[in-house]
Design an enzyme around this catalytic site. Structure first.
Site, PDB file in Angstrom:
ATOM      1  N   ASP A   1     -39.492  63.926  51.510  1.00 27.64           N
ATOM      2  CA  ASP A   1     -38.068  64.295  51.577  1.00 27.64           C
ATOM      3  C   ASP A   1     -37.149  63.092  51.398  1.00 27.64           C
ATOM      4  O   ASP A   1     -35.931  63.205  51.506  1.00 27.64           O
ATOM      5  CB  ASP A   1     -37.764  64.984  52.915  1.00 27.64           C
ATOM      6  CG  ASP A   1     -38.049  64.087  54.118  1.00 27.64           C
ATOM      7  OD1 ASP A   1     -38.438  62.920  53.887  1.00 27.64           O
ATOM      8  OD2 ASP A   1     -37.886  64.540  55.249  1.00 27.64           O
TER       9      ASP A   1
ATOM     10  N   GLU B   1     -37.122  60.269  53.243  1.00 30.75           N
ATOM     11  CA  GLU B   1     -36.936  59.406  54.427  1.00 30.75           C
ATOM     12  C   GLU B   1     -37.843  58.184  54.348  1.00 30.75           C
ATOM     13  O   GLU B   1     -38.977  58.275  53.875  1.00 30.75           O
ATOM     14  CB  GLU B   1     -37.307  60.181  55.701  1.00 30.75           C
ATOM     15  CG  GLU B   1     -36.283  61.191  56.123  1.00 30.75           C
ATOM     16  CD  GLU B   1     -36.708  61.928  57.390  1.00 30.75           C
ATOM     17  OE1 GLU B   1     -37.701  61.531  58.033  1.00 30.75           O
ATOM     18  OE2 GLU B   1     -36.051  62.926  57.717  1.00 30.75           O
TER      19      GLU B   1
ATOM     20  N   ARG C   1     -18.428  45.845  44.911  1.00 25.29           N
ATOM     21  CA  ARG C   1     -17.297  46.076  44.001  1.00 25.29           C
ATOM     22  C   ARG C   1     -16.313  47.090  44.570  1.00 25.29           C
ATOM     23  O   ARG C   1     -15.204  47.220  44.083  1.00 25.29           O
ATOM     24  CB  ARG C   1     -17.817  46.533  42.619  1.00 25.29           C
ATOM     25  CG  ARG C   1     -18.450  45.386  41.838  1.00 25.29           C
ATOM     26  CD  ARG C   1     -18.984  45.824  40.505  1.00 25.29           C
ATOM     27  NE  ARG C   1     -20.131  46.700  40.633  1.00 25.29           N
ATOM     28  CZ  ARG C   1     -20.778  47.255  39.612  1.00 25.29           C
ATOM     29  NH1 ARG C   1     -20.375  47.023  38.383  1.00 25.29           N
ATOM     30  NH2 ARG C   1     -21.818  48.020  39.814  1.00 25.29           N
TER      31      ARG C   1
ATOM     32  N   HIS D   1     -19.252  39.785  44.422  1.00 26.17           N
ATOM     33  CA  HIS D   1     -18.346  40.105  43.314  1.00 26.17           C
ATOM     34  C   HIS D   1     -16.944  39.541  43.541  1.00 26.17           C
ATOM     35  O   HIS D   1     -16.352  38.934  42.653  1.00 26.17           O
ATOM     36  CB  HIS D   1     -18.302  41.617  43.122  1.00 26.17           C
ATOM     37  CG  HIS D   1     -17.342  42.024  42.057  1.00 26.17           C
ATOM     38  ND1 HIS D   1     -17.536  41.680  40.741  1.00 26.17           N
ATOM     39  CD2 HIS D   1     -16.177  42.694  42.114  1.00 26.17           C
ATOM     40  CE1 HIS D   1     -16.533  42.135  40.034  1.00 26.17           C
ATOM     41  NE2 HIS D   1     -15.694  42.753  40.836  1.00 26.17           N
TER      42      HIS D   1
ATOM     43  N   ASP E   1     -14.615  38.061  31.353  1.00 27.92           N
ATOM     44  CA  ASP E   1     -13.295  38.549  31.779  1.00 27.92           C
ATOM     45  C   ASP E   1     -12.540  37.480  32.560  1.00 27.92           C
ATOM     46  O   ASP E   1     -13.106  36.462  32.961  1.00 27.92           O
ATOM     47  CB  ASP E   1     -13.430  39.839  32.616  1.00 27.92           C
ATOM     48  CG  ASP E   1     -14.422  39.680  33.754  1.00 27.92           C
ATOM     49  OD1 ASP E   1     -14.416  38.626  34.410  1.00 27.92           O
ATOM     50  OD2 ASP E   1     -15.222  40.615  33.985  1.00 27.92           O
TER      51      ASP E   1
ATOM     52  N   LYS F   1     -11.007  40.971  29.087  1.00 28.37           N
ATOM     53  CA  LYS F   1     -11.692  42.275  29.107  1.00 28.37           C
ATOM     54  C   LYS F   1     -10.789  43.308  29.768  1.00 28.37           C
ATOM     55  O   LYS F   1     -10.084  42.993  30.724  1.00 28.37           O
ATOM     56  CB  LYS F   1     -12.996  42.135  29.901  1.00 28.37           C
ATOM     57  CG  LYS F   1     -13.819  43.399  30.011  1.00 28.37           C
ATOM     58  CD  LYS F   1     -15.108  43.166  30.805  1.00 28.37           C
ATOM     59  CE  LYS F   1     -14.930  43.462  32.276  1.00 28.37           C
ATOM     60  NZ  LYS F   1     -16.155  43.329  33.065  1.00 28.37           N
TER      61      LYS F   1
ATOM     62  N   ASP G   1     -21.744  35.543  34.224  1.00 31.51           N
ATOM     63  CA  ASP G   1     -21.172  36.662  34.987  1.00 31.51           C
ATOM     64  C   ASP G   1     -21.869  36.757  36.338  1.00 31.51           C
ATOM     65  O   ASP G   1     -22.975  36.234  36.504  1.00 31.51           O
ATOM     66  CB  ASP G   1     -21.343  37.978  34.207  1.00 31.51           C
ATOM     67  CG  ASP G   1     -20.201  38.956  34.473  1.00 31.51           C
ATOM     68  OD1 ASP G   1     -19.461  38.748  35.459  1.00 31.51           O
ATOM     69  OD2 ASP G   1     -20.049  39.919  33.706  1.00 31.51           O
TER      70      ASP G   1
ATOM     71  N   SER H   1     -24.641  45.338  35.253  1.00 32.06           N
ATOM     72  CA  SER H   1     -25.037  46.660  35.723  1.00 32.06           C
ATOM     73  C   SER H   1     -25.477  47.493  34.509  1.00 32.06           C
ATOM     74  O   SER H   1     -26.634  47.464  34.117  1.00 32.06           O
ATOM     75  CB  SER H   1     -23.886  47.306  36.485  1.00 32.06           C
ATOM     76  OG  SER H   1     -24.271  48.564  36.945  1.00 32.06           O
TER      77      SER H   1
ATOM     78  N   GLY I   1     -24.555  46.885  31.509  1.00 35.89           N
ATOM     79  CA  GLY I   1     -24.611  45.986  30.358  1.00 35.89           C
ATOM     80  C   GLY I   1     -23.377  46.096  29.476  1.00 35.89           C
ATOM     81  O   GLY I   1     -23.205  45.324  28.533  1.00 35.89           O
TER      82      GLY I   1
HETATM   83  C1  R5P Z   1     -16.987  42.994  36.653  1.00 35.53           C
HETATM   84  O1  R5P Z   1     -15.876  42.564  36.821  1.00 35.53           O
HETATM   85  C2  R5P Z   1     -18.260  42.250  36.951  1.00 35.53           C
HETATM   86  O2  R5P Z   1     -18.049  40.880  37.063  1.00 35.53           O
HETATM   87  C3  R5P Z   1     -19.303  42.533  35.900  1.00 35.53           C
HETATM   88  O3  R5P Z   1     -18.863  42.011  34.672  1.00 35.53           O
HETATM   89  C4  R5P Z   1     -19.534  44.000  35.773  1.00 35.53           C
HETATM   90  O4  R5P Z   1     -19.620  44.600  37.041  1.00 35.53           O
HETATM   91  C5  R5P Z   1     -20.782  44.296  35.001  1.00 35.53           C
HETATM   92  O5  R5P Z   1     -20.941  45.684  34.884  1.00 35.53           O
HETATM   93  P1  R5P Z   1     -21.476  46.309  33.546  1.00 35.53           P
HETATM   94  O6  R5P Z   1     -22.763  45.609  33.198  1.00 35.53           O
HETATM   95  O7  R5P Z   1     -21.694  47.765  33.887  1.00 35.53           O
HETATM   96  O8  R5P Z   1     -20.417  46.136  32.509  1.00 35.53           O
END
Ligand code: R5P
Length: 290
Positions: free
Chosen positions: A35, A37, A93, A127, A166, A189, A217, A221, A223
């Site tokens: 389940d 757990e 985040r 983050h 970014d 970005k 970075d 996540s 990408g």
């Molecule tokens: C965003 O501001 C973070 O610094 C990463 O650039 C971001 O979380 C990466 O996520 P993803 O790979 O989904 O673009």
């Protein structure tokens, strides 16, 4: 003697850390019932004194979080000093109410860690430091940048340039570039808060032409950010693109998408163990603990 509990998501770091600080290592065994757990069993005995719990919170996020909370709660029964090391802190985040009605999960996490008895939390390359402001216990953010730079120095790239995908990551890229002794640029970005779609809003960038680039970075996540940045940089006729990140979640086919966009190599830290986690950060954690 200090005891280190190795949570199931951070066995390798915990083992290395215990060896470095000469602590008693306690392993854990996790059985997942049909389940969903978790049944967690400690494999070892506590020594008298401080207890360090090491458990990353990457997918399955809620399961790894529950394990962290359970281990802290158990440790608190044996010691009044429970230091919690969370190499990758999921939910980081969600540190503010971006859209009306959104729950600030970092606030919830802060309450949970305090509630189960954590004395202090150490996280790696969170983050944004805003997240830790919600914690009502001592917290410390440490960085894997020096360890990542150490790896890149050995690659002997010629005239490389460090890039942040970014503006939010500008400081991180600057720190990397300072240690690495190179220049850096931060791209512009834009992410749609509802769809998650990413766009790069820069005009032409002459500086990248013919140069090897290192995209720095905190995490990957899906990408999406790295793919968009790489596609843009390749259009600017750069040479190779490397990626240096602390936490490589690489959800679903993120790695494939990143390679398809033209990235030569992804290098990440072992906060999330995987194919790209070439960089060990146990030494940096050991230094922070001393
Ligand atoms: C965003 O501001 C973070 O610094 C990463 O650039 C971001 O979380 C990466 O996520 P993803 O790979 O989904 O673009």
């Amino acid at each position: 003697m200090v005891s280190v509990i190795a949570g199931s998501s951070s066995e390798d770091i915990a083992k290395k850390l215990a060896k470095k600080i000469k602590a008693n290592l306690i392993k854990t065994e996790v059985k997942v019932f049909p389940d969903g757990e978790n049944k967690i069993t400690l494999k070892g005995k506590f020594s008298k004194g401080k207890i360090i719990v090491v458990q990353s919170i990457y997918p399955p996020v809620d399961s790894n979080l529950f394990q962290a909370l359970s281990l802290i709660s158990k440790a608190r029964e044996y010691s009044s000093e429970v230091l919690v090391v969370i190499p990758y802190l999921g939910y980081a985040r969600q540190d503010r109410e971006f859209l009306p009605g959104e729950i600030v999960s970092m606030k919830v996490l802060g309450n949970l860690f305090k509630g189960v008895g954590a004395s202090k939390i150490i996280v790696v390359d969170i983050h944004s430091k805003i997240g830790l402001k919600h914690f009502k216990i001592k917290s410390q953010n440490i960085t894997a940048i020096l360890d990542l730079v150490g790896y890149f120095k050995k690659l002997n790239l010629k005239n490389p340039l460090v890039i942040s995908p970014d503006q939010g990551g500008k400081q991180r890229a600057k720190e990397f570039a300072n240690q690495y002794k190179s220049d850096f640029i931060a791209l512009k970005k834009q992410r749609d808060r509802k769809t998650g779609k990413v766009q790069i809003k820069n005009d032409n960038l002459e500086e990248v032409r013919g140069r090897d680039l290192i995209l720095v970075d905190d995490m990957i996540s899906t990408g999406g950010s790295i793919v968009k940045a790489t596609e843009f940089l390749k259009k600017q006729k750069c040479k190779r693109v490397f990626v240096a990140c602390t936490h490589a979640l690489l959800i679903n086919d993120a790695e494939k998408k990143i390679r398809k966009a033209g990235v030569t190599k992804i290098i990440s830290a072992n906060t999330i163990p995987g194919k790209t986690s070439f960089v060990d950060i146990s030494n940096t954690i050991a230094k922070a603990i001393k």
